[in-house]
Design a protein around this motif. Structure first.
Motif, PDB file in Angstrom:
ATOM      1  N   ALA A 103      40.969  76.121  38.030  1.00 15.14           N
ATOM      2  CA  ALA A 103      40.515  75.111  37.057  1.00 15.14           C
ATOM      3  C   ALA A 103      40.261  73.798  37.514  1.00 15.14           C
ATOM      4  CB  ALA A 103      41.781  74.866  35.815  1.00 15.14           C
ATOM      5  N   LEU A 104      41.145  73.184  38.426  1.00  8.39           N
ATOM      6  CA  LEU A 104      40.790  71.837  38.920  1.00  8.39           C
ATOM      7  C   LEU A 104      39.477  71.873  39.837  1.00  8.39           C
ATOM      8  CD1 LEU A 104      41.961  69.107  38.885  1.00  8.39           C
ATOM      9  CD2 LEU A 104      42.873  69.432  41.189  1.00  8.39           C
ATOM     10  N   SER A 105      39.283  72.928  40.542  1.00 10.47           N
ATOM     11  CA  SER A 105      38.131  73.415  41.411  1.00 10.47           C
ATOM     12  C   SER A 105      36.804  73.142  40.462  1.00 10.47           C
ATOM     13  CB  SER A 105      38.037  74.369  42.234  1.00 10.47           C
ATOM     14  OG  SER A 105      38.991  74.329  43.247  1.00 10.47           O
ATOM     15  N   ALA A 106      36.856  73.713  39.451  1.00  7.61           N
ATOM     16  CA  ALA A 106      35.791  73.930  38.271  1.00  7.61           C
ATOM     17  C   ALA A 106      35.717  72.244  37.849  1.00  7.61           C
ATOM     18  CB  ALA A 106      36.324  74.758  36.987  1.00  7.61           C
ATOM     19  N   ARG A 107      36.759  71.519  37.552  1.00  9.65           N
ATOM     20  CA  ARG A 107      36.400  70.181  37.114  1.00  9.65           C
ATOM     21  C   ARG A 107      35.710  69.399  38.197  1.00  9.65           C
ATOM     22  NH1 ARG A 107      41.377  67.875  33.325  1.00  9.65           N
ATOM     23  NH2 ARG A 107      41.314  69.665  31.845  1.00  9.65           N
ATOM     24  N   LEU A 108      36.299  69.604  39.492  1.00 11.88           N
ATOM     25  CA  LEU A 108      35.603  68.817  40.797  1.00 11.88           C
ATOM     26  C   LEU A 108      34.275  69.135  40.863  1.00 11.88           C
ATOM     27  CD1 LEU A 108      35.912  67.334  43.181  1.00 11.88           C
ATOM     28  CD2 LEU A 108      36.665  69.179  44.451  1.00 11.88           C
ATOM     29  N   ALA A 109      33.849  70.327  40.659  1.00 14.38           N
ATOM     30  CA  ALA A 109      32.427  70.707  40.597  1.00 14.38           C
ATOM     31  C   ALA A 109      31.756  69.989  39.421  1.00 14.38           C
ATOM     32  CB  ALA A 109      32.153  72.196  40.377  1.00 14.38           C
ATOM     33  N   ARG A 110      32.218  70.001  38.270  1.00 11.63           N
ATOM     34  CA  ARG A 110      31.556  69.015  37.341  1.00 11.63           C
ATOM     35  C   ARG A 110      31.333  67.511  37.585  1.00 11.63           C
ATOM     36  NH1 ARG A 110      34.409  69.900  31.915  1.00 11.63           N
ATOM     37  NH2 ARG A 110      32.913  68.335  31.246  1.00 11.63           N
ATOM     38  N   LEU A 111      32.605  67.073  38.319  1.00  8.87           N
ATOM     39  CA  LEU A 111      32.526  65.649  38.508  1.00  8.87           C
ATOM     40  C   LEU A 111      31.515  65.541  39.772  1.00  8.87           C
ATOM     41  CD1 LEU A 111      36.426  65.012  38.587  1.00  8.87           C
ATOM     42  CD2 LEU A 111      34.640  63.763  37.403  1.00  8.87           C
ATOM     43  N   ARG A 112      31.282  66.252  40.492  1.00 10.26           N
ATOM     44  CA  ARG A 112      30.494  66.338  41.605  1.00 10.26           C
ATOM     45  C   ARG A 112      28.977  66.286  41.054  1.00 10.26           C
ATOM     46  NH1 ARG A 112      33.251  70.331  46.038  1.00 10.26           N
ATOM     47  NH2 ARG A 112      34.398  68.236  47.306  1.00 10.26           N
ATOM     48  N   GLU A 113      28.636  67.035  40.119  1.00 11.76           N
ATOM     49  CA  GLU A 113      27.462  67.155  39.497  1.00 11.76           C
ATOM     50  C   GLU A 113      27.025  65.831  38.826  1.00 11.76           C
ATOM     51  OE1 GLU A 113      24.956  69.974  36.416  1.00 11.76           O
ATOM     52  OE2 GLU A 113      27.001  70.542  36.987  1.00 11.76           O
ATOM     53  N   ALA A 114      27.974  65.336  37.863  1.00  9.77           N
ATOM     54  CA  ALA A 114      27.610  64.235  37.082  1.00  9.77           C
ATOM     55  C   ALA A 114      27.575  62.960  38.143  1.00  9.77           C
ATOM     56  CB  ALA A 114      28.731  64.181  36.112  1.00  9.77           C
ATOM     57  N   LEU A 115      28.219  62.810  39.039  1.00 15.11           N
ATOM     58  CA  LEU A 115      28.389  61.593  39.725  1.00 15.11           C
ATOM     59  C   LEU A 115      27.281  61.812  40.827  1.00 15.11           C
ATOM     60  CD1 LEU A 115      32.107  60.954  40.053  1.00 15.11           C
ATOM     61  CD2 LEU A 115      30.370  60.185  38.351  1.00 15.11           C
ATOM     62  N   LEU A 138      34.833  64.291  47.837  1.00  8.83           N
ATOM     63  CA  LEU A 138      35.848  64.731  48.852  1.00  8.83           C
ATOM     64  C   LEU A 138      35.052  65.689  49.803  1.00  8.83           C
ATOM     65  CD1 LEU A 138      37.644  64.765  46.056  1.00  8.83           C
ATOM     66  CD2 LEU A 138      39.538  64.630  47.846  1.00  8.83           C
ATOM     67  N   ILE A 139      35.287  65.376  51.148  1.00 10.49           N
ATOM     68  CA  ILE A 139      34.385  66.400  52.178  1.00 10.49           C
ATOM     69  C   ILE A 139      35.551  66.883  52.993  1.00 10.49           C
ATOM     70  CG2 ILE A 139      32.097  65.319  51.912  1.00 10.49           C
ATOM     71  CD1 ILE A 139      32.591  63.467  54.125  1.00 10.49           C
ATOM     72  N   PRO A 140      35.334  67.979  53.637  1.00 13.40           N
ATOM     73  CA  PRO A 140      36.318  68.417  54.835  1.00 13.40           C
ATOM     74  C   PRO A 140      36.517  67.755  55.947  1.00 13.40           C
ATOM     75  CG  PRO A 140      34.811  70.048  53.795  1.00 13.40           C
ATOM     76  CD  PRO A 140      34.470  68.911  53.163  1.00 13.40           C
ATOM     77  N   ALA A 141      37.512  67.329  56.519  1.00  9.52           N
ATOM     78  CA  ALA A 141      37.645  66.549  57.615  1.00  9.52           C
ATOM     79  C   ALA A 141      38.688  67.427  58.459  1.00  9.52           C
ATOM     80  CB  ALA A 141      38.338  65.365  57.551  1.00  9.52           C
ATOM     81  N   GLN A 142      38.896  67.062  59.904  1.00 13.45           N
ATOM     82  CA  GLN A 142      39.657  67.693  60.652  1.00 13.45           C
ATOM     83  C   GLN A 142      41.091  67.838  60.102  1.00 13.45           C
ATOM     84  OE1 GLN A 142      39.895  65.800  64.510  1.00 13.45           O
ATOM     85  NE2 GLN A 142      41.012  67.468  65.413  1.00 13.45           N
ATOM     86  N   ARG A 143      41.752  66.881  59.214  1.00 11.06           N
ATOM     87  CA  ARG A 143      42.917  67.016  58.581  1.00 11.06           C
ATOM     88  C   ARG A 143      42.663  66.968  57.270  1.00 11.06           C
ATOM     89  NH1 ARG A 143      47.112  63.653  62.682  1.00 11.06           N
ATOM     90  NH2 ARG A 143      46.785  64.972  64.637  1.00 11.06           N
ATOM     91  N   GLY A 144      42.564  67.962  56.424  1.00 12.01           N
ATOM     92  CA  GLY A 144      42.443  67.968  55.132  1.00 12.01           C
ATOM     93  C   GLY A 144      40.989  67.219  54.493  1.00 12.01           C
ATOM     94  N   LEU A 151      38.133  64.261  32.242  1.00  8.03           N
ATOM     95  CA  LEU A 151      37.665  64.360  33.770  1.00  8.03           C
ATOM     96  C   LEU A 151      37.862  63.204  34.523  1.00  8.03           C
ATOM     97  CD1 LEU A 151      33.872  65.889  33.311  1.00  8.03           C
ATOM     98  CD2 LEU A 151      35.872  67.002  34.534  1.00  8.03           C
ATOM     99  N   LEU A 152      37.874  61.992  33.946  1.00  6.45           N
ATOM    100  CA  LEU A 152      38.094  60.789  34.732  1.00  6.45           C
ATOM    101  C   LEU A 152      39.694  60.832  35.139  1.00  6.45           C
ATOM    102  CD1 LEU A 152      36.101  58.042  32.603  1.00  6.45           C
ATOM    103  CD2 LEU A 152      35.485  59.227  34.721  1.00  6.45           C
ATOM    104  N   VAL A 153      40.548  61.173  34.287  1.00  9.48           N
ATOM    105  CA  VAL A 153      41.793  61.373  34.796  1.00  9.48           C
ATOM    106  C   VAL A 153      42.173  62.256  35.867  1.00  9.48           C
ATOM    107  CG1 VAL A 153      44.166  62.255  34.171  1.00  9.48           C
ATOM    108  CG2 VAL A 153      42.996  60.661  32.594  1.00  9.48           C
ATOM    109  N   ARG A 165      47.348  69.464  45.720  1.00  8.21           N
ATOM    110  CA  ARG A 165      48.529  68.609  45.049  1.00  8.21           C
ATOM    111  C   ARG A 165      47.794  67.923  43.952  1.00  8.21           C
ATOM    112  NH1 ARG A 165      48.530  66.991  50.766  1.00  8.21           N
ATOM    113  NH2 ARG A 165      47.411  65.245  50.229  1.00  8.21           N
ATOM    114  N   ALA A 166      46.793  67.733  43.679  1.00  9.42           N
ATOM    115  CA  ALA A 166      46.086  67.044  42.461  1.00  9.42           C
ATOM    116  C   ALA A 166      46.261  68.110  41.245  1.00  9.42           C
ATOM    117  CB  ALA A 166      44.419  66.834  42.625  1.00  9.42           C
ATOM    118  N   ALA A 167      46.129  69.336  41.370  1.00 11.03           N
ATOM    119  CA  ALA A 167      46.202  70.399  40.332  1.00 11.03           C
ATOM    120  C   ALA A 167      47.796  70.454  40.088  1.00 11.03           C
ATOM    121  CB  ALA A 167      45.636  71.848  40.862  1.00 11.03           C
TER     122      ALA A 167
END
Length: 316
Positions: free
Chosen positions: A55-67, A72-78, A29-31, A44-46
């Motif tokens: 699969a990466l979105s699921a890992r991101l959800a786990r990271l958000r919960e743990a941390l 990462l939050i949406p912005a005008q460009r990415g 998860l840290l990688v 790109r990360a996937a």
């Protein structure tokens, strides 16, 4: 080795991630987190981790919960990093690099069995003059090492090296970020090229004719019509006629071979076209330049990257 690696993993979790729920975090998860913070883009990360986007979105959800942070939050460009993510990025990358050094340091150092991916930033000139030969030689000497070329962006280079987006860069020493390591590789000078069968250039070139002919110049940032040659001419009270400006060197011999324009280009490129154009000495002294390799301190002792830097220096 196993005990040392376990200690590093434990130190990594405690040193990088304070005051949060770590029981659901592992090294994988840290990688994933490192890739997300570097790429700032799930797709790109996937791709970088060879994972599907779900699969990466699921890992991101786990990271958000743990941390306890969106990271990462949406912005005008990415996407943009939260402040917490910014604070985590550098110590996380350095800690993971320590783990990688432990793992790779005990592995084989034979180039034939060495596995690595190297991202190199270089101008089109260096790609032609050095990296093309290096990449061909590498297939025979170290077939399990992969090389990724990318265009040199001097303004972004420091950030790219710090984030690990670029492992090695090639540029003039004055373009090397102050905090980075560098190694002088070689000096380059300029030659004049003109097409074979040129109506007025046949084997040599005087200053008057040099100034009278139409020139192609290279302006890496685009739009420029002057360079070191013009400064040298101005010093002796002369000027030349510049008809065309291009952003890179590699197209110039093709243009010259099909026209009556001439150009000054690095000699290594000129010599590569000697069967199609005349390669001549400039009629006045034009300052050359130096090419250095540039890298971040953290990769100095990395076995694969150290070997690759030495091999490139020998080839240069």
């Amino acid at each position: 080795m196993a005990q040392s690696l376990q200690a590093l993993k434990s130190n990594l979790l405690h040193a990088v991630i304070d005051h949060m729920d770590t029981k659901n975090l592992d090294l994988g998860l840290l990688v994933t987190l490192e890739a997300l913070l570097a790429e700032r883009n799930v797709t790109r990360a996937a791709r970088r981790l060879n994972l599907s986007q779900p699969a990466l979105s699921a890992r991101l959800a786990r990271l958000r919960e743990a941390l306890g942070d969106p990271l990462l939050i949406p912005a005008q460009r990415g996407m943009v990093l939260t402040q917490r993510a910014v604070e985590l990025q550098q110590p996380l990358h350095e800690a993971l690099e320590s783990v990688r050094r432990v793992v790779e340091g005990g592995g084989p150092t034979d180039p034939a069995t060495m596995q690595a991916t190297l991202v190199i930033a270089a101008s089109d000139y260096v790609q032609y003059a050095l990296l093309s030969r290096f990449s061909i030689a590498l297939r025979a000497e170290a077939p399990m090492i992969r090389i990724s070329w990318r265009a040199l962006d001097v303004m972004a280079l420091s950030t790219q090296l710090e984030r690990g987006e670029v492992d090695l860069a090639f540029a003039a020493p004055e373009h090397a970020p102050a905090a980075m390591r560098q190694r002088r590789l070689y000096e380059e000078d300029y030659a004049v090229i003109a097409r074979r069968g040129h109506p007025t250039v046949q084997g040599s070139l005087g200053l008057d004719l040099f100034c009278a002919l139409d020139h192609v110049v290279v302006s890496p940032q685009g739009g420029g019509f002057a360079g070191p040659t013009d400064a040298a001419l101005e010093a002796i009270g002369r000027r030349r006629t510049v008809a065309l400006s291009t952003p890179g060197f590699l197209i110039v011999p093709e243009i010259v071979s099909r026209s009556d324009m001439i150009a000054l280009i690095p000699r290594r490129i000129a010599n590569g076209w000697s069967d199609q154009v005349q390669v001549l000495e400039p009629p006045l002294a034009i300052p050359g330049f130096v090419i250095s390799s540039i890298w971040h301190e953290r990769t100095t002792n990395h076995p694969a990257q150290s070997w690759l830097r030495d091999r490139l220096a020998a080839l240069a």
